[in-house]
Design a protein around this motif. Structure first.
Motif, PDB file in Angstrom:
ATOM      1  N   MET A 186     -15.089  16.159 119.778  1.00  0.00           N
ATOM      2  CA  MET A 186     -14.744  14.821 120.244  1.00  0.00           C
ATOM      3  C   MET A 186     -15.170  13.711 119.273  1.00  0.00           C
ATOM      4  SD  MET A 186     -13.072  15.267 123.055  1.00  0.00           S
ATOM      5  CE  MET A 186     -12.382  16.616 122.112  1.00  0.00           C
ATOM      6  N   LEU A 187     -16.119  13.976 118.388  1.00  0.00           N
ATOM      7  CA  LEU A 187     -16.629  12.923 117.514  1.00  0.00           C
ATOM      8  C   LEU A 187     -16.190  13.085 116.058  1.00  0.00           C
ATOM      9  CD1 LEU A 187     -20.304  12.500 118.816  1.00  0.00           C
ATOM     10  CD2 LEU A 187     -18.254  11.242 119.473  1.00  0.00           C
ATOM     11  N   LEU A 188     -15.444  14.146 115.752  1.00  0.00           N
ATOM     12  CA  LEU A 188     -15.049  14.389 114.365  1.00  0.00           C
ATOM     13  C   LEU A 188     -14.161  13.271 113.822  1.00  0.00           C
ATOM     14  CD1 LEU A 188     -15.599  16.627 112.301  1.00  0.00           C
ATOM     15  CD2 LEU A 188     -13.415  17.657 112.950  1.00  0.00           C
ATOM     16  N   LEU A 189     -13.128  12.889 114.576  1.00  0.00           N
ATOM     17  CA  LEU A 189     -12.248  11.803 114.128  1.00  0.00           C
ATOM     18  C   LEU A 189     -12.966  10.456 114.097  1.00  0.00           C
ATOM     19  CD1 LEU A 189      -8.839  12.682 115.843  1.00  0.00           C
ATOM     20  CD2 LEU A 189      -9.357  12.711 113.398  1.00  0.00           C
ATOM     21  N   PRO A 190     -13.688  10.063 115.161  1.00  0.00           N
ATOM     22  CA  PRO A 190     -14.442   8.807 115.075  1.00  0.00           C
ATOM     23  C   PRO A 190     -15.481   8.821 113.956  1.00  0.00           C
ATOM     24  CG  PRO A 190     -14.268   9.520 117.353  1.00  0.00           C
ATOM     25  CD  PRO A 190     -13.760  10.644 116.513  1.00  0.00           C
TER      26      PRO A 190
ATOM     27  N   GLY B 284       3.932  13.095 106.967  1.00  0.00           N
ATOM     28  CA  GLY B 284       4.108  12.476 105.668  1.00  0.00           C
ATOM     29  C   GLY B 284       2.777  12.227 104.975  1.00  0.00           C
ATOM     30  N   PRO B 285       2.834  11.935 103.655  1.00  0.00           N
ATOM     31  CA  PRO B 285       1.611  11.828 102.857  1.00  0.00           C
ATOM     32  C   PRO B 285       0.697  10.680 103.255  1.00  0.00           C
ATOM     33  CG  PRO B 285       3.538  11.111 101.588  1.00  0.00           C
ATOM     34  CD  PRO B 285       4.054  11.732 102.847  1.00  0.00           C
ATOM     35  N   GLN B 286       1.244   9.581 103.789  1.00  0.00           N
ATOM     36  CA  GLN B 286       0.400   8.429 104.114  1.00  0.00           C
ATOM     37  C   GLN B 286      -0.601   8.746 105.224  1.00  0.00           C
ATOM     38  OE1 GLN B 286       3.709   8.416 104.143  1.00  0.00           O
ATOM     39  NE2 GLN B 286       4.359   7.061 102.467  1.00  0.00           N
ATOM     40  N   GLU B 287      -0.244   9.658 106.117  1.00  0.00           N
ATOM     41  CA  GLU B 287      -1.118   9.988 107.234  1.00  0.00           C
ATOM     42  C   GLU B 287      -1.603  11.434 107.165  1.00  0.00           C
ATOM     43  OE1 GLU B 287       0.254   7.212 110.894  1.00  0.00           O
ATOM     44  OE2 GLU B 287       1.694   8.767 110.352  1.00  0.00           O
ATOM     45  N   GLY B 288      -1.592  12.000 105.957  1.00  0.00           N
ATOM     46  CA  GLY B 288      -2.007  13.386 105.791  1.00  0.00           C
ATOM     47  C   GLY B 288      -3.449  13.615 106.180  1.00  0.00           C
ATOM     48  N   GLY B 289      -4.330  12.677 105.830  1.00  0.00           N
ATOM     49  CA  GLY B 289      -5.735  12.816 106.188  1.00  0.00           C
ATOM     50  C   GLY B 289      -5.942  12.804 107.690  1.00  0.00           C
ATOM     51  N   LEU B 290      -5.214  11.909 108.371  1.00  0.00           N
ATOM     52  CA  LEU B 290      -5.295  11.843 109.827  1.00  0.00           C
ATOM     53  C   LEU B 290      -4.783  13.134 110.448  1.00  0.00           C
ATOM     54  CD1 LEU B 290      -5.721  10.331 112.494  1.00  0.00           C
ATOM     55  CD2 LEU B 290      -3.429   9.350 112.202  1.00  0.00           C
ATOM     56  N   ALA B 291      -3.666  13.649 109.927  1.00  0.00           N
ATOM     57  CA  ALA B 291      -3.102  14.886 110.467  1.00  0.00           C
ATOM     58  C   ALA B 291      -4.069  16.051 110.303  1.00  0.00           C
ATOM     59  CB  ALA B 291      -1.778  15.202 109.775  1.00  0.00           C
ATOM     60  N   SER B 292      -4.717  16.126 109.148  1.00  0.00           N
ATOM     61  CA  SER B 292      -5.689  17.183 108.916  1.00  0.00           C
ATOM     62  C   SER B 292      -6.870  17.061 109.877  1.00  0.00           C
ATOM     63  CB  SER B 292      -6.178  17.126 107.463  1.00  0.00           C
ATOM     64  OG  SER B 292      -7.151  18.108 107.222  1.00  0.00           O
ATOM     65  N   GLY B 293      -7.326  15.830 110.103  1.00  0.00           N
ATOM     66  CA  GLY B 293      -8.424  15.607 111.043  1.00  0.00           C
ATOM     67  C   GLY B 293      -8.055  15.978 112.462  1.00  0.00           C
ATOM     68  N   VAL B 294      -6.817  15.651 112.876  1.00  0.00           N
ATOM     69  CA  VAL B 294      -6.371  16.014 114.224  1.00  0.00           C
ATOM     70  C   VAL B 294      -6.313  17.536 114.365  1.00  0.00           C
ATOM     71  CG1 VAL B 294      -4.442  15.915 115.843  1.00  0.00           C
ATOM     72  CG2 VAL B 294      -5.122  13.869 114.588  1.00  0.00           C
ATOM     73  N   SER B 295      -5.860  18.233 113.310  1.00  0.00           N
ATOM     74  CA  SER B 295      -5.806  19.696 113.362  1.00  0.00           C
ATOM     75  C   SER B 295      -7.199  20.288 113.552  1.00  0.00           C
ATOM     76  CB  SER B 295      -5.170  20.248 112.079  1.00  0.00           C
ATOM     77  OG  SER B 295      -3.801  19.945 112.021  1.00  0.00           O
ATOM     78  N   SER B 296      -8.173  19.743 112.832  1.00  0.00           N
ATOM     79  CA  SER B 296      -9.550  20.217 112.998  1.00  0.00           C
ATOM     80  C   SER B 296     -10.056  19.940 114.406  1.00  0.00           C
ATOM     81  CB  SER B 296     -10.466  19.535 111.975  1.00  0.00           C
ATOM     82  OG  SER B 296     -10.108  19.883 110.657  1.00  0.00           O
ATOM     83  N   THR B 297      -9.705  18.774 114.937  1.00  0.00           N
ATOM     84  CA  THR B 297     -10.148  18.417 116.287  1.00  0.00           C
ATOM     85  C   THR B 297      -9.522  19.320 117.342  1.00  0.00           C
ATOM     86  OG1 THR B 297     -10.494  16.109 115.652  1.00  0.00           O
ATOM     87  CG2 THR B 297     -10.184  16.558 117.995  1.00  0.00           C
ATOM     88  N   THR B 298      -8.233  19.583 117.236  1.00  0.00           N
ATOM     89  CA  THR B 298      -7.578  20.440 118.235  1.00  0.00           C
ATOM     90  C   THR B 298      -8.132  21.860 118.168  1.00  0.00           C
ATOM     91  OG1 THR B 298      -5.741  20.785 116.676  1.00  0.00           O
ATOM     92  CG2 THR B 298      -5.447  19.115 118.366  1.00  0.00           C
ATOM     93  N   ARG B 299      -8.460  22.324 116.962  1.00  0.00           N
ATOM     94  CA  ARG B 299      -9.062  23.653 116.859  1.00  0.00           C
ATOM     95  C   ARG B 299     -10.433  23.688 117.542  1.00  0.00           C
ATOM     96  NH1 ARG B 299      -9.218  24.112 111.730  1.00  0.00           N
ATOM     97  NH2 ARG B 299     -11.447  24.147 111.246  1.00  0.00           N
ATOM     98  N   GLN B 300     -11.203  22.619 117.378  1.00  0.00           N
ATOM     99  CA  GLN B 300     -12.519  22.565 118.017  1.00  0.00           C
ATOM    100  C   GLN B 300     -12.395  22.470 119.538  1.00  0.00           C
ATOM    101  OE1 GLN B 300     -15.461  22.894 116.662  1.00  0.00           O
ATOM    102  NE2 GLN B 300     -15.050  22.705 114.489  1.00  0.00           N
ATOM    103  N   ILE B 301     -11.395  21.720 120.014  1.00  0.00           N
ATOM    104  CA  ILE B 301     -11.169  21.654 121.468  1.00  0.00           C
ATOM    105  C   ILE B 301     -10.828  23.042 122.005  1.00  0.00           C
ATOM    106  CG2 ILE B 301      -9.628  20.761 123.258  1.00  0.00           C
ATOM    107  CD1 ILE B 301      -9.424  18.189 121.605  1.00  0.00           C
TER     108      ILE B 301
END
Length: 484
Positions: A60-64, A385-402
């Motif tokens: 829950m705190l990885l993205l923040p 897309g490339p502009q939000e690639g970092g966000l997408a990667s972070g969301v993937s890590s978060t969903t895996r942790q959930i």
């Protein structure tokens, strides 16, 4: 430039050591669970809380945590994460009761959620040249793999020699070196344009997932229809519904829900939840199976679980390359199918099954999930897309942790339900592994239908990006070879 010379190497070493400490904790605790159960006089419910208290806060705190580092200073957040994680490790080691141990694990999760994204952000800022950055992130990810692989063996040795508190005390010397070295070596960097912290979204997500997790873990012992458990599930659903409403109205949401309007992003992250669910939920029981069912020592149990982590470390660096060459759907689908079959095979293992007929099942599970994580991350990156690639990667890590939080809770509930119905711990484990395998195989079919089939130039780039984060060598496409 900071990325060259002694300072650059020192920065790389510090960030790698910080990530190593976090990843080591992910697997070393599993080896100590049987000893914790005996010395703390707790049951399966207590062991679930020891694991999920940590994973829940990280999820829950990885993205923040990443936004916080960009906004208030990556050096500051990294060092704060080191202090919190190290202090929390001391609390865990000195805990004389389950309450104190779980509290320490919560603090560890907070520290890890600050330390991990800040370490990667420090690397990205210190190595602006793409080639240097790829090499640095590859080393960073490589140390992560070493931490994962070292956990079962190190845990077994420490627990056999000194008892379970030693697995937490091992973090203290690492933190004691990281803090003064970081104060001397690291330079502050921040992103002035970083969005504000989504406090309401963060609090609602922690409370909502926490309430559901409480219901799943405690339901087996308190009764699934008890007022407390029913209230926990109801509160969790209300809080998560409020989270969706708040995120939909926020100008700077923690989790932009608009991304889930894209099928590829939704499918890849749904599959990532299943990966976390089946991987963490099953590995939670590996050491317990060898100790409580087959009667091995804790050290031998740690050694016997190595095929899964070693397979992941060895295969993961090439998953992105394979996805770039053959497409996300083919590799992720094959990986999920392999992992599902391996888990089903584990569900047929019994107390008298020789290790020669067990290790390959563990290895198949590791290979399957290793082939899955990088392609799913690459698919999520391609979807936005490339502009939000970092966000997408972070969301993937978060969903895996959930998924990991839910896996420990749900598979633990299956084991408890079998035991409360008169079944043995072994039969409960069989049911849990079979359930995890069935869910993973179903997800393989889901990913095969939902992930993009065509391999476009964007697929290749996203596969490379995800693979670089796993530390793999670059994919070389011969001149003139088509990418579609």
């Amino acid at each position: 430039m900071e990325s060259t010379g002694i300072r650059g190497k020192s920065l790389l070493a510090l960030t790698c050591a910080g990530q190593f400490m976090v990843l080591l904790d992910n697997t070393i605790v599993g080896a100590a669970l049987p000893d914790m159960q005996q010395r703390l006089h707790t049951g399966l419910t207590g062991l679930q809380w020891i694991v999920d208290a940590y994973v829940l806060l990280v999820a829950m705190l990885l993205l923040p945590g990443g936004v916080f580092a960009d906004r208030f200073g990556r050096r500051r957040v990294f060092l704060a994460g080191v202090v919190v994680f190290t202090a929390a490790s001391v609390v865990c080691a000195l805990a004389s009761s389950m309450g104190w141990l779980v509290a320490g694990r919560v603090l560890q999760g907070v520290g890890a959620a600050a330390l991990s994204p800040a370490s990667l952000a420090l690397l990205a800022a210190a190595y602006p040249a793409p080639k240097d950055r790829v090499r640095a992130i590859g080393l960073w990810a490589g140390f992560s793999g070493i931490g994962l692989a070292a956990g079962p063996l190190a845990g077994g040795i420490l627990v056999e020699s000194f008892g379970w508190p030693a697995i937490f005390l091992v973090n203290v010397p690492i933190g004691a070196v990281l803090l003064p070295a970081g104060l001397r070596v690291l330079r502050e960097s921040r992103n002035p344009g970083a969005p504000p912290i989504d406090v309401p979204g963060t609090l609602l997500s922690v409370a909502g997932v926490g309430a559901v997790t409480y219901g799943l873990i405690e339901g087996g012992s308190r009764g699934w229809t008890s007022p407390v458990i029913m209230g926990a599930f109801a509160a969790g659903l209300v809080l998560l519904a409020a989270f969706v409403v708040v995120e939909g109205r926020s100008s700077a949401p923690m989790l932009p829900l608009r991304l889930f309007r894209r099928r590829l992003f939704t499918v890849s992250n749904t599959a990532m939840v299943v990966v976390g669910f089946a991987l963490m939920g099953s590995t939670f029981f590996f050491s317990q199976f060898f100790v409580h069912v087959q009667g091995t020592s804790i050290l031998v149990a740690g050694l016997r679980t190595l095929p899964t982590t070693l397979a992941m470390v060895l295969v993961s660096p090439y998953a992105g390359r394979l996805a770039a060459r053959y497409g996300f759907r083919a590799i992720a689908g094959a990986g999920l199918a392999l992992a599902g079959l391996g888990l089903l095979a584990l569900g047929l293992v019994h107390a008298d099954t020789g290790y020669g007929n067990v290790w390959w099942r563990l290895a198949v599970v590791g290979i399957g999930f290793a082939l899955t994580i990088s392609p799913l991350t690459g698919a999520a990156i391609q979807a936005v897309g490339p502009q939000e690639g970092g966000l997408a990667s972070g969301v993937s890590s978060t969903t895996r942790q959930i998924g990991a939080v839910l896996g420990v809770a749900v598979l633990g509930a299956i084991v408890q339900s079998r035991q409360s119905g008169g079944g043995s711990f072994e039969s409960g484990l069989d049911s849990a592994f079979l359930a995890a395998g069935a869910v993973t195989l179903a997800c393989a079919a889901f990913a095969g239908l939902g992930l993009t089939a065509a391999r476009t130039a964007a697929d290749v780039q996203a596969g490379r990006s995800a693979g670089r984060a796993a530390g793999e060598p670059p994919l070389k496409v011969p001149p003139g070879r088509p990418t579609t």
